[in-house]
Design a protein around this motif. Structure first.
Motif, short mmCIF file in Angstrom:
data_model
loop_
_atom_site.label_atom_id
_atom_site.label_comp_id
_atom_site.label_asym_id
_atom_site.label_seq_id
_atom_site.Cartn_x
_atom_site.Cartn_y
_atom_site.Cartn_z
N ASN A 121 0.84 -1.19 0.00
CA ASN A 121 0.00 0.00 0.00
C ASN A 121 0.88 1.25 0.00
N ILE A 122 1.87 1.25 0.87
CA ILE A 122 2.76 2.41 0.96
C ILE A 122 3.69 2.47 -0.25
N MET A 123 4.24 1.28 -0.62
CA MET A 123 5.23 1.27 -1.70
C MET A 123 4.64 1.68 -3.05
N ALA A 124 3.36 1.41 -3.26
CA ALA A 124 2.77 1.72 -4.57
C ALA A 124 2.11 3.09 -4.61
N LEU A 125 2.15 3.83 -3.50
CA LEU A 125 1.53 5.16 -3.53
C LEU A 125 2.23 6.04 -4.57
N PRO A 126 1.45 6.75 -5.40
CA PRO A 126 2.07 7.47 -6.51
C PRO A 126 2.95 8.65 -6.09
N ASP A 127 2.67 9.23 -4.92
CA ASP A 127 3.45 10.42 -4.54
C ASP A 127 4.66 10.12 -3.66
N ILE A 128 4.54 9.13 -2.76
CA ILE A 128 5.67 8.87 -1.86
C ILE A 128 6.23 7.45 -1.96
N GLY A 129 5.50 6.53 -2.58
CA GLY A 129 5.94 5.13 -2.64
C GLY A 129 7.04 4.92 -3.67
N LEU A 130 7.94 4.01 -3.35
CA LEU A 130 9.07 3.73 -4.25
C LEU A 130 8.58 3.24 -5.61
N LEU A 131 7.70 2.28 -5.60
CA LEU A 131 7.20 1.71 -6.86
C LEU A 131 6.38 2.73 -7.64
N GLY A 132 5.42 3.37 -6.94
CA GLY A 132 4.54 4.34 -7.61
C GLY A 132 5.32 5.50 -8.19
N LYS A 133 6.25 6.01 -7.41
CA LYS A 133 7.05 7.15 -7.86
C LYS A 133 7.93 6.76 -9.05
N ALA A 134 8.51 5.55 -8.97
CA ALA A 134 9.39 5.09 -10.06
C ALA A 134 8.60 4.94 -11.36
N ILE A 135 7.40 4.35 -11.28
CA ILE A 135 6.61 4.15 -12.51
C ILE A 135 6.18 5.51 -13.07
N ASN A 136 5.75 6.41 -12.18
CA ASN A 136 5.37 7.75 -12.66
C ASN A 136 6.58 8.49 -13.22
N GLY A 137 7.77 8.22 -12.63
CA GLY A 137 9.00 8.84 -13.12
C GLY A 137 9.34 8.41 -14.53
N LEU A 138 8.87 7.21 -14.91
CA LEU A 138 9.10 6.72 -16.28
C LEU A 138 8.14 7.37 -17.28
N GLY A 139 7.25 8.19 -16.77
CA GLY A 139 6.30 8.87 -17.66
C GLY A 139 5.00 8.12 -17.81
N LEU A 149 -6.54 -0.66 -13.72
CA LEU A 149 -5.41 -1.44 -14.26
C LEU A 149 -4.20 -1.36 -13.31
N ALA A 150 -3.96 -0.17 -12.78
CA ALA A 150 -2.85 0.00 -11.83
C ALA A 150 -3.11 -0.80 -10.55
N ALA A 151 -4.38 -0.83 -10.12
CA ALA A 151 -4.74 -1.59 -8.92
C ALA A 151 -4.50 -3.09 -9.15
N TRP A 152 -4.93 -3.58 -10.30
CA TRP A 152 -4.73 -4.99 -10.63
C TRP A 152 -3.25 -5.32 -10.71
N PHE A 153 -2.49 -4.43 -11.36
CA PHE A 153 -1.05 -4.63 -11.50
C PHE A 153 -0.41 -4.76 -10.11
N THR A 154 -0.79 -3.87 -9.20
CA THR A 154 -0.21 -3.87 -7.86
C THR A 154 -0.61 -5.12 -7.08
N VAL A 155 -1.88 -5.50 -7.20
CA VAL A 155 -2.36 -6.68 -6.46
C VAL A 155 -1.65 -7.96 -6.95
N VAL A 156 -1.55 -8.09 -8.28
CA VAL A 156 -0.90 -9.28 -8.84
C VAL A 156 0.59 -9.29 -8.47
N LEU A 157 1.23 -8.12 -8.59
CA LEU A 157 2.66 -8.02 -8.25
C LEU A 157 2.89 -8.38 -6.77
N MET A 158 2.01 -7.90 -5.92
CA MET A 158 2.11 -8.19 -4.49
C MET A 158 2.00 -9.69 -4.24
#
Lengths: 287, 100
Positions: A121-139, A149-158
């Motif tokens: 939950n924390i890691m995928a947050l778009p503003d402070i999470g490592l994963l969310g920030k990294a994906i948003n950083g890729l554009g 789709l992002a929710a499904w991606f996170t749930v499956v990845l988890m």
């Protein structure tokens, strides 16, 4: 020598029977009883026949949850089984790195389910999470709280992060139990790496893979804690799986009758699919 | 059922006569299968028309599981009069024990 049979040995498994009786059969019987009755609390029940079953079978929400559940379990199995097998094949069989690899691989299995949900939950947050920030950083626009789709991606990845380790450990145990003589014979015959995998390792892993698929199927089909902590079934109802739907009915609405009917249908689906997997994978084994 | 629910130690399980009969039927099936196996041992698994190797116990399981789905499908399609579904289940179980 005359073979003797001593049926007193059955008493040794009596504790297991008693345990199964108390933790499985009695609750299951109670659920069956609830499924044909209506209650408003105070331990008062009124006969309602098959009404709850009809309601569940015609419930659009149930159909949608079931479809989501099947897609999720299919995805998880398609990713985790080959990935787990591939990692197990890459792991060292001898030497000091074996223990290091085993400990690292086993770590995700030691994390409690609700903690796994919180972590992701924390890691995928778009503003402070490592994963969310990294994906948003890729554009790529990524926000699992708003995008299905992002929710499904996170749930499956988890789930892949949490449970592939189990498949790895099972496959690894199967691989190390293959006698060296098979590999030596393959080497003498000049077998390729692929042939060794296809004709020695894969057949020898059949039982282990059957167990891995069954365990992962049953567990992923009943997933609740991680998803409820991570997405709460959202955004909207896009990650609302069967168990979440069931808990909302049973505890949220206190609809014990419909929830019991739902549970029985859910149980029958799991029982049927588990039997189907097992039968298909063990087909021809008796020969 | 009121007396059953109000006074019995099992009242929290909310027993009803039909559900009790259902579980008694399942228990009778298991006892009958055990007696049958003792009197006439079934031997090795049999290769049936579905290509499965099944013992008598497997065939009972397939019959019961299949019957549950027949009843659910019938309920979804035709409503709550389940007697025709029960008849289909009996025919299905006979077919399973004969050919599967």
């Amino acid at each position: 020598m005359k073979k003797t049979f001593d049926n007193k040995a059955w008493f040794l498994v009596l504790p297991v029977f008693l345990m199964v009786l108390f933790n499985s059969l009695i609750p299951l019987m109670t659920v069956v009883n609830y499924s044909v009755q209506e209650t408003f609390g105070n331990n008062e029940f009124f006969w309602s026949g098959t009404r709850w079953f009809e309601q569940v079978l015609h419930d659009r929400q149930f159909h949608e949850s079931l479809m989501r559940q099947i897609i999720f379990t299919g995805l998880v199995l398609l990713i985790q089984i080959p990935l787990g097998l591939a990692i197990a094949l890459c792991m060292p069989r001898k030497g000091p790195w074996v223990s290091v690899c085993l400990v690292l691989i086993a770590l995700p299995l030691l994390v409690p389910w609700n903690v796994v949900g919180s972590m992701w939950n924390i890691m995928a947050l778009p503003d402070i999470g490592l994963l969310g920030k990294a994906i948003n950083g890729l554009g790529i626009s990524f926000n699992y709280t708003r995008q299905p789709l992002a929710a499904w991606f996170t749930v499956v990845l988890m789930d892949v992060w949490h449970w592939t380790s189990l498949v790895v450990l099972l496959c690894y145990a199967g691989l190390v139990s293959i006698p060296d003589a098979y590999y030596q014979a393959a080497q003498v015959d000049g077998a390729s790496r692929w042939s060794v995998f296809r004709y020695i390792q894969l057949p020898k892993l059949k039982h282990v893979l059957t167990i891995a698929i069954l365990l992962r199927f049953m567990d992923s089909f009943m997933i609740y804690t991680e998803v409820i902590v991570l997405t709460g079934g959202g955004p909207g109802s896009t990650t609302k799986f069967l168990s979440i739907d069931l808990v909302q009915k049973a505890l949220g609405g206190f609809d014990l009758g419909p929830a019991a009917a739902f549970s029985i249908v859910y149980f029958l689906i799991i029982l049927f699919l588990s039997w189907l997997f097992y039968t298909l994978m063990m087909r021809g084994e008796a020969k | 059922m009121d007396g059953m629910q109000g006074t019995s130690i099992l009242s929290w399980m909310a027993w009803t006569a039909p559900t009790a009969l259902f579980f008694i039927f399942i228990a009778c099936c298991l006892v009958a299968m055990t007696v049958w196996e003792i009197l006439v041992p079934g031997g090795d698994p049999r290769h049936g028309i579905l290509g499965l190797d099944t013992t008598r116990g497997d065939r009972l399981f397939i019959s019961l599981l299949g019957s549950a789905f027949i009843c659910l499908a019938y309920l979804a399609a035709f409503g709550s009069n389940l007697w025709p579904a029960v008849a289909i289940c009996v025919l299905y179980a006979i077919a399973v024990f004969r050919w599967v």
